[in-house]
Write a protein that holds these residues in place. Structure first.
Motif, PDB file in Angstrom:
ATOM      1  N   GLY A  84       1.052  -1.242  -0.276  1.00 58.64           N
ATOM      2  CA  GLY A  84       0.045  -0.212  -0.013  1.00 58.64           C
ATOM      3  C   GLY A  84       0.486   0.881  -0.684  1.00 58.64           C
ATOM      4  O   GLY A  84       0.762   2.545  -0.675  1.00 58.64           O
ATOM      5  N   ALA A  85       2.112   0.980   1.111  1.00 53.14           N
ATOM      6  CA  ALA A  85       2.897   2.465   0.661  1.00 53.14           C
ATOM      7  C   ALA A  85       3.036   2.623  -0.395  1.00 53.14           C
ATOM      8  O   ALA A  85       3.697   3.725  -1.888  1.00 53.14           O
ATOM      9  CB  ALA A  85       3.820   2.292   1.429  1.00 53.14           C
ATOM     10  N   GLY A  86       3.621   1.283  -1.089  1.00 51.88           N
ATOM     11  CA  GLY A  86       4.860   1.591  -3.111  1.00 51.88           C
ATOM     12  C   GLY A  86       3.829   2.199  -3.604  1.00 51.88           C
ATOM     13  O   GLY A  86       3.767   2.861  -4.595  1.00 51.88           O
ATOM     14  N   PHE A  87       2.222   1.924  -3.851  1.00 54.71           N
ATOM     15  CA  PHE A  87       1.270   2.212  -4.537  1.00 54.71           C
ATOM     16  C   PHE A  87       1.340   4.037  -3.962  1.00 54.71           C
ATOM     17  O   PHE A  87       0.300   4.355  -5.079  1.00 54.71           O
ATOM     18  CB  PHE A  87       0.123   1.644  -4.330  1.00 54.71           C
ATOM     19  N   ALA A  88       0.967   3.923  -2.685  1.00 55.42           N
ATOM     20  CA  ALA A  88       0.695   5.521  -2.556  1.00 55.42           C
ATOM     21  C   ALA A  88       1.902   5.981  -3.385  1.00 55.42           C
ATOM     22  O   ALA A  88       1.591   7.480  -4.172  1.00 55.42           O
ATOM     23  CB  ALA A  88       0.536   5.365  -1.562  1.00 55.42           C
ATOM     24  N   LEU A  89       2.989   5.419  -2.956  1.00 56.31           N
ATOM     25  CA  LEU A  89       4.234   6.406  -3.943  1.00 56.31           C
ATOM     26  C   LEU A  89       4.235   6.432  -5.557  1.00 56.31           C
ATOM     27  O   LEU A  89       4.477   8.168  -6.524  1.00 56.31           O
ATOM     28  CB  LEU A  89       5.116   6.070  -3.152  1.00 56.31           C
ATOM     29  N   LEU A  90       3.386   5.588  -5.897  1.00 52.50           N
ATOM     30  CA  LEU A  90       3.403   5.044  -7.508  1.00 52.50           C
ATOM     31  C   LEU A  90       2.377   6.599  -7.224  1.00 52.50           C
ATOM     32  O   LEU A  90       2.670   7.107  -9.059  1.00 52.50           O
ATOM     33  CB  LEU A  90       2.838   4.205  -7.638  1.00 52.50           C
ATOM     34  N   LEU A  91       1.491   6.669  -7.250  1.00 51.69           N
ATOM     35  CA  LEU A  91       0.555   7.576  -7.309  1.00 51.69           C
ATOM     36  C   LEU A  91       0.768   9.279  -7.019  1.00 51.69           C
ATOM     37  O   LEU A  91       0.625   9.770  -8.170  1.00 51.69           O
ATOM     38  CB  LEU A  91      -0.920   7.373  -6.337  1.00 51.69           C
ATOM     39  N   LEU A  92       1.540   8.845  -5.918  1.00 50.15           N
ATOM     40  CA  LEU A  92       2.005  10.581  -6.110  1.00 50.15           C
ATOM     41  C   LEU A  92       3.371  11.133  -6.770  1.00 50.15           C
ATOM     42  O   LEU A  92       3.168  11.909  -7.617  1.00 50.15           O
ATOM     43  CB  LEU A  92       3.048  10.778  -4.748  1.00 50.15           C
ATOM     44  N   VAL A  93       4.655   9.490  -7.469  1.00 49.53           N
ATOM     45  CA  VAL A  93       4.483   9.958  -8.555  1.00 49.53           C
ATOM     46  C   VAL A  93       4.272  10.634 -10.052  1.00 49.53           C
ATOM     47  O   VAL A  93       4.193  11.303 -10.662  1.00 49.53           O
ATOM     48  CB  VAL A  93       6.028   9.084  -8.735  1.00 49.53           C
ATOM     49  N   SER A  94       2.850   9.260 -10.107  1.00 54.35           N
ATOM     50  CA  SER A  94       2.032   9.904 -11.302  1.00 54.35           C
ATOM     51  C   SER A  94       1.517  11.222 -10.995  1.00 54.35           C
ATOM     52  O   SER A  94       1.598  11.487 -12.164  1.00 54.35           O
ATOM     53  CB  SER A  94       1.564   8.501 -11.771  1.00 54.35           C
ATOM     54  N   ILE A  95       0.803  11.720  -9.830  1.00 55.93           N
ATOM     55  CA  ILE A  95       0.421  13.357  -9.994  1.00 55.93           C
ATOM     56  C   ILE A  95       1.630  13.935 -10.100  1.00 55.93           C
ATOM     57  O   ILE A  95       1.117  15.411 -11.233  1.00 55.93           O
ATOM     58  CB  ILE A  95      -0.271  13.397  -8.672  1.00 55.93           C
ATOM     59  N   VAL A  96       2.739  13.642  -9.408  1.00 53.36           N
ATOM     60  CA  VAL A  96       3.324  14.728 -10.214  1.00 53.36           C
ATOM     61  C   VAL A  96       4.102  15.160 -11.196  1.00 53.36           C
ATOM     62  O   VAL A  96       4.086  16.247 -11.885  1.00 53.36           O
ATOM     63  CB  VAL A  96       4.819  14.719  -8.905  1.00 53.36           C
ATOM     64  N   GLY A  97       4.637  13.770 -11.744  1.00 58.23           N
ATOM     65  CA  GLY A  97       4.979  13.992 -13.589  1.00 58.23           C
ATOM     66  C   GLY A  97       3.289  14.580 -13.844  1.00 58.23           C
ATOM     67  O   GLY A  97       4.005  14.893 -14.776  1.00 58.23           O
ATOM     68  N   SER A  98       2.244  13.977 -13.993  1.00 62.37           N
ATOM     69  CA  SER A  98       1.533  15.101 -14.616  1.00 62.37           C
ATOM     70  C   SER A  98       1.333  16.396 -14.829  1.00 62.37           C
ATOM     71  O   SER A  98       0.952  17.169 -15.372  1.00 62.37           O
ATOM     72  CB  SER A  98      -0.038  14.489 -15.058  1.00 62.37           C
ATOM     73  N   LEU A  99       1.708  17.068 -13.183  1.00 63.04           N
ATOM     74  CA  LEU A  99       1.847  18.338 -13.486  1.00 63.04           C
ATOM     75  C   LEU A  99       2.744  19.181 -14.013  1.00 63.04           C
ATOM     76  O   LEU A  99       3.040  19.784 -14.881  1.00 63.04           O
ATOM     77  CB  LEU A  99       1.516  17.997 -12.413  1.00 63.04           C
ATOM     78  N   ARG A 100       3.898  17.946 -13.705  1.00 60.44           N
ATOM     79  CA  ARG A 100       4.901  18.673 -14.036  1.00 60.44           C
ATOM     80  C   ARG A 100       5.156  18.734 -15.666  1.00 60.44           C
ATOM     81  O   ARG A 100       5.181  19.328 -16.930  1.00 60.44           O
ATOM     82  CB  ARG A 100       5.949  18.165 -14.076  1.00 60.44           C
ATOM     83  N   ARG A 101       4.482  17.756 -16.967  1.00 60.59           N
ATOM     84  CA  ARG A 101       4.138  17.575 -18.264  1.00 60.59           C
ATOM     85  C   ARG A 101       3.207  19.323 -18.789  1.00 60.59           C
ATOM     86  O   ARG A 101       3.436  19.501 -19.388  1.00 60.59           O
ATOM     87  CB  ARG A 101       3.871  16.325 -18.105  1.00 60.59           C
ATOM     88  N   SER A 102       1.987  19.155 -18.071  1.00 60.64           N
ATOM     89  CA  SER A 102       0.836  20.045 -17.777  1.00 60.64           C
ATOM     90  C   SER A 102       1.417  20.843 -18.402  1.00 60.64           C
ATOM     91  O   SER A 102       1.135  22.323 -18.930  1.00 60.64           O
ATOM     92  CB  SER A 102      -0.018  19.706 -17.218  1.00 60.64           C
ATOM     93  N   ARG A 103       2.835  21.782 -17.435  1.00 61.89           N
ATOM     94  CA  ARG A 103       3.164  22.745 -17.476  1.00 61.89           C
ATOM     95  C   ARG A 103       4.519  23.012 -18.867  1.00 61.89           C
ATOM     96  O   ARG A 103       4.658  24.852 -18.442  1.00 61.89           O
ATOM     97  CB  ARG A 103       3.752  23.348 -16.674  1.00 61.89           C
ATOM     98  N   ARG A 104       4.313  22.123 -19.229  1.00 66.59           N
ATOM     99  CA  ARG A 104       5.538  22.470 -20.826  1.00 66.59           C
ATOM    100  C   ARG A 104       4.877  22.987 -21.513  1.00 66.59           C
ATOM    101  O   ARG A 104       3.887  23.077 -22.098  1.00 66.59           O
ATOM    102  CB  ARG A 104       5.692  21.154 -21.142  1.00 66.59           C
TER     103      ARG A 104
END
Length: 104
Positions: A84-104
């Motif tokens: 569960g902790a690993g999936f929560a980290l994956l979700l966090l990485v996915s959200i941060v990556g999509s936010l960074r990609r949307s700013r490009r």
């Protein structure tokens, strides 16, 4: 016969089912496929990212071992908690990556 129905297409036979054909699939009726774009080269993974992945993996394994051996909770509970902790980290990485990609 039916006033609300469109006239029948004489080119279609009455027994042929209405299956998707080349026109609906986006393929040229002559059979030629559109030219394919060359595959994009993936960005190389830096050593810092690899070190980060390794650090997260070690922390998750440590979390599992602490729960199982240190706190003496069940094996399945420890696996579930670390997964569960690993999936929560994956979700966090996915959200941060999509936010960074949307700013490009």
């Amino acid at each position: 016969m039916g006033e609300g129905h469109p006239p029948a297409d004489p080119a279609r036979s009455a027994s042929a089912p209405d299956l998707p054909g080349p026109r609906s699939a986006g393929i040229d009726p002559a059979g030629a496929a559109p030219p394919a774009a060359p595959p994009a080269e993936p960005e190389p993974v830096s050593r810092v990212m690899l070190a980060g992945y390794l650090l997260v993996a070690v922390i998750l394994v440590g979390w599992f071992l602490w729960g199982w051996l240190g706190l003496r909770q069940g094996f399945v509970d420890s696996v579930g908690e670390s997964a569960g902790a690993g999936f929560a980290l994956l979700l966090l990485v996915s959200i941060v990556g999509s936010l960074r990609r949307s700013r490009r």
